[in-house]
Design a protein around this motif. Structure first.
Motif, PDB file in Angstrom:
ATOM      1  N   PHE A  58       0.738  -1.221  -0.056  1.00  0.00           N
ATOM      2  CA  PHE A  58      -0.084  -0.070   0.162  1.00  0.00           C
ATOM      3  C   PHE A  58       0.743   1.199   0.017  1.00  0.00           C
ATOM      4  CE2 PHE A  58      -3.004  -3.252   1.240  1.00  0.00           C
ATOM      5  CZ  PHE A  58      -4.160  -3.053   0.614  1.00  0.00           C
ATOM      6  N   SER A  59       2.047   1.056  -0.487  1.00  0.00           N
ATOM      7  CA  SER A  59       2.977   2.360  -0.708  1.00  0.00           C
ATOM      8  C   SER A  59       3.585   3.000   0.460  1.00  0.00           C
ATOM      9  CB  SER A  59       2.404   3.174  -1.551  1.00  0.00           C
ATOM     10  OG  SER A  59       1.923   2.742  -2.830  1.00  0.00           O
ATOM     11  N   TYR A  60       3.608   2.338   1.590  1.00  0.00           N
ATOM     12  CA  TYR A  60       4.219   2.652   2.972  1.00  0.00           C
ATOM     13  C   TYR A  60       5.555   1.987   3.000  1.00  0.00           C
ATOM     14  CZ  TYR A  60      -0.251   4.573   3.995  1.00  0.00           C
ATOM     15  OH  TYR A  60      -1.580   5.355   3.741  1.00  0.00           O
ATOM     16  N   PRO A  61       6.729   2.607   3.407  1.00  0.00           N
ATOM     17  CA  PRO A  61       8.021   2.128   3.359  1.00  0.00           C
ATOM     18  C   PRO A  61       8.053   1.012   4.467  1.00  0.00           C
ATOM     19  CG  PRO A  61       8.102   4.281   4.055  1.00  0.00           C
ATOM     20  CD  PRO A  61       6.744   4.031   3.434  1.00  0.00           C
ATOM     21  N   SER A  62       7.375   1.125   5.579  1.00  0.00           N
ATOM     22  CA  SER A  62       7.387   0.288   6.655  1.00  0.00           C
ATOM     23  C   SER A  62       6.172   0.255   7.444  1.00  0.00           C
ATOM     24  CB  SER A  62       8.441   0.630   7.756  1.00  0.00           C
ATOM     25  OG  SER A  62       7.952   2.130   8.157  1.00  0.00           O
ATOM     26  N   TRP A  63       6.053  -0.994   8.227  1.00  0.00           N
ATOM     27  CA  TRP A  63       4.717  -1.142   9.032  1.00  0.00           C
ATOM     28  C   TRP A  63       4.424   0.266   9.946  1.00  0.00           C
ATOM     29  CZ3 TRP A  63       0.496  -3.486   8.941  1.00  0.00           C
ATOM     30  CH2 TRP A  63      -0.252  -3.361  10.347  1.00  0.00           C
ATOM     31  N   SER A  64       5.522   0.675  10.590  1.00  0.00           N
ATOM     32  CA  SER A  64       5.217   1.826  11.491  1.00  0.00           C
ATOM     33  C   SER A  64       4.662   2.989  10.622  1.00  0.00           C
ATOM     34  CB  SER A  64       6.812   2.185  12.199  1.00  0.00           C
ATOM     35  OG  SER A  64       7.615   2.652  11.130  1.00  0.00           O
ATOM     36  N   LYS A  65       5.310   3.228   9.505  1.00  0.00           N
ATOM     37  CA  LYS A  65       4.596   4.308   8.500  1.00  0.00           C
ATOM     38  C   LYS A  65       3.126   3.996   8.304  1.00  0.00           C
ATOM     39  CE  LYS A  65       8.671   6.804   8.243  1.00  0.00           C
ATOM     40  NZ  LYS A  65       8.762   8.124   8.776  1.00  0.00           N
ATOM     41  N   PHE A  66       2.911   2.938   7.943  1.00  0.00           N
ATOM     42  CA  PHE A  66       1.388   2.353   7.734  1.00  0.00           C
ATOM     43  C   PHE A  66       0.411   2.664   9.056  1.00  0.00           C
ATOM     44  CE2 PHE A  66      -2.242   0.130   5.939  1.00  0.00           C
ATOM     45  CZ  PHE A  66      -2.701  -0.600   7.100  1.00  0.00           C
ATOM     46  N   LYS A  67       0.891   2.188  10.265  1.00  0.00           N
ATOM     47  CA  LYS A  67       0.250   2.300  11.386  1.00  0.00           C
ATOM     48  C   LYS A  67       0.156   4.002  11.635  1.00  0.00           C
ATOM     49  CE  LYS A  67       1.601   0.551  15.022  1.00  0.00           C
ATOM     50  NZ  LYS A  67       1.984  -0.126  16.282  1.00  0.00           N
ATOM     51  N   ALA A  68       1.072   4.623  11.153  1.00  0.00           N
ATOM     52  CA  ALA A  68       0.958   6.181  11.524  1.00  0.00           C
ATOM     53  C   ALA A  68      -0.115   6.702  10.782  1.00  0.00           C
ATOM     54  CB  ALA A  68       2.312   6.995  11.245  1.00  0.00           C
ATOM     55  N   ALA A  69      -0.273   6.278   9.715  1.00  0.00           N
ATOM     56  CA  ALA A  69      -1.156   6.799   8.435  1.00  0.00           C
ATOM     57  C   ALA A  69      -2.751   6.487   9.149  1.00  0.00           C
ATOM     58  CB  ALA A  69      -1.217   6.381   7.160  1.00  0.00           C
ATOM     59  N   LEU A  70      -2.581   5.113   9.491  1.00  0.00           N
ATOM     60  CA  LEU A  70      -3.895   4.567   9.815  1.00  0.00           C
ATOM     61  C   LEU A  70      -4.292   5.306  11.445  1.00  0.00           C
ATOM     62  CD1 LEU A  70      -6.201   2.276   9.771  1.00  0.00           C
ATOM     63  CD2 LEU A  70      -4.793   0.777  11.014  1.00  0.00           C
ATOM     64  N   VAL A  71      -3.404   5.622  12.272  1.00  0.00           N
ATOM     65  CA  VAL A  71      -3.584   6.383  13.338  1.00  0.00           C
ATOM     66  C   VAL A  71      -4.558   7.538  12.886  1.00  0.00           C
ATOM     67  CG1 VAL A  71      -2.789   7.672  15.394  1.00  0.00           C
ATOM     68  CG2 VAL A  71      -2.047   5.188  15.177  1.00  0.00           C
ATOM     69  N   LEU A  72      -3.736   8.424  11.957  1.00  0.00           N
ATOM     70  CA  LEU A  72      -4.042   9.783  11.694  1.00  0.00           C
ATOM     71  C   LEU A  72      -5.623   9.493  10.966  1.00  0.00           C
ATOM     72  CD1 LEU A  72      -3.499  12.655  11.127  1.00  0.00           C
ATOM     73  CD2 LEU A  72      -2.430  12.128   9.065  1.00  0.00           C
ATOM     74  N   GLU A  73      -5.988   8.568  10.075  1.00  0.00           N
ATOM     75  CA  GLU A  73      -7.014   8.414   9.405  1.00  0.00           C
ATOM     76  C   GLU A  73      -7.966   8.134  10.743  1.00  0.00           C
ATOM     77  OE1 GLU A  73      -7.572   5.791   6.226  1.00  0.00           O
ATOM     78  OE2 GLU A  73      -9.336   5.466   6.960  1.00  0.00           O
ATOM     79  N   LEU A  74      -7.865   7.401  11.630  1.00  0.00           N
ATOM     80  CA  LEU A  74      -8.731   7.068  12.662  1.00  0.00           C
ATOM     81  C   LEU A  74      -9.015   8.427  13.490  1.00  0.00           C
ATOM     82  CD1 LEU A  74      -7.507   3.531  13.911  1.00  0.00           C
ATOM     83  CD2 LEU A  74      -9.761   4.190  12.603  1.00  0.00           C
ATOM     84  N   ALA A  75      -7.991   9.102  13.788  1.00  0.00           N
ATOM     85  CA  ALA A  75      -8.057  10.438  14.589  1.00  0.00           C
ATOM     86  C   ALA A  75      -8.988  11.373  13.915  1.00  0.00           C
ATOM     87  CB  ALA A  75      -6.642  10.941  14.993  1.00  0.00           C
TER      88      ALA A  75
END
Length: 155
Positions: A58-75
Motif C-alpha cells: 500500500f506504498s508505505y515504506p514500513s509497518w510503522s509508517k502504515f500504522k502512523a497513517a492509520l492512526v491519523l485516519e482514525l483520529a
C-alpha cells in the motif's frame, strides 16, 4: 484515498497471506494501529515480515509508517469501531470465486449448487434448478467484475 478505503478496494485481489492482514485491519483498525507488530502478526495469523510486505503493498515504506497513517485516519474520522459501519458485502460471484481460491477447489456444477443453495439463490422449477445468471455489475467492494459461471442445469 484513505488507508482503509485502499485496503477495501484491493481486498479481493490481495494474495491470501496479505488478505488475512487486511481483514484484521478492516475488522480491528484500532488494534492494528495501536498494537505491537508482533501482536498484530499473531492476531492476523501472519508474521512481522508479512506486515512489512503488506505496508509496502500500500506504498508505505514500513509497518510503522502504515500504522502512523492509520492512526491519523482514525483520529480524523473519529471512528475506531468498525462494527458501527455497514458490513463489507462482496457480490455473490466474488464470494464464490474467493471461496474456491481459499479452499483450493476448481469450479464444478456440484459446488455451484451447494454454494448458491446455501445462499438461497437457486431457482427451483419442478425437478430442475436454474442457478443465478452471470453478474454484469462490478463487486461493490473490490470493483472486479466476475461472472458467476452459472447456467441452467438439472438435478
Amino acid at each position: 484515498m484513505s488507508v482503509l478505503s485502499s485496503i477495501r478496494s484491493q481486498l479481493c485481489r490481495l494474495p491470501l497471506v496479505l488478505r488475512s492482514v487486511a481483514q484484521f485491519v478492516l475488522t480491528h483498525p484500532l488494534a492494528a494501529a495501536t498494537s505491537t507488530m508482533h501482536r498484530v502478526a499473531a492476531k492476523s495469523h501472519s508474521s512481522p515480515a508479512t506486515l512489512t510486505r503488506f505496508a509496502q503493498h500500500f506504498s508505505y515504506p514500513s509497518w510503522s509508517k502504515f500504522k502512523a497513517a492509520l492512526v491519523l485516519e482514525l483520529a480524523i474520522s473519529g471512528s475506531t469501531n468498525q462494527q458501527q459501519r455497514a458490513p463489507i458485502q462482496h457480490s455473490s460471484a466474488c464470494l464464490y470465486h474467493n471461496a474456491l481460491l481459499r479452499l483450493g477447489l476448481a469450479d464444478s456444477p456440484e459446488l455451484r449448487v451447494l454454494f448458491w443453495d446455501q445462499r438461497g439463490q437457486l431457482d427451483w422449477h419442478g425437478d430442475s434448478y436454474i442457478t443465478p445468471s452471470a453478474e454484469a455489475q462490478p463487486c461493490p467492494v473490490c470493483g472486479v467484475t466476475r461472472t458467476a459461471a452459472m447456467a441452467p442445469a438439472s438435478s
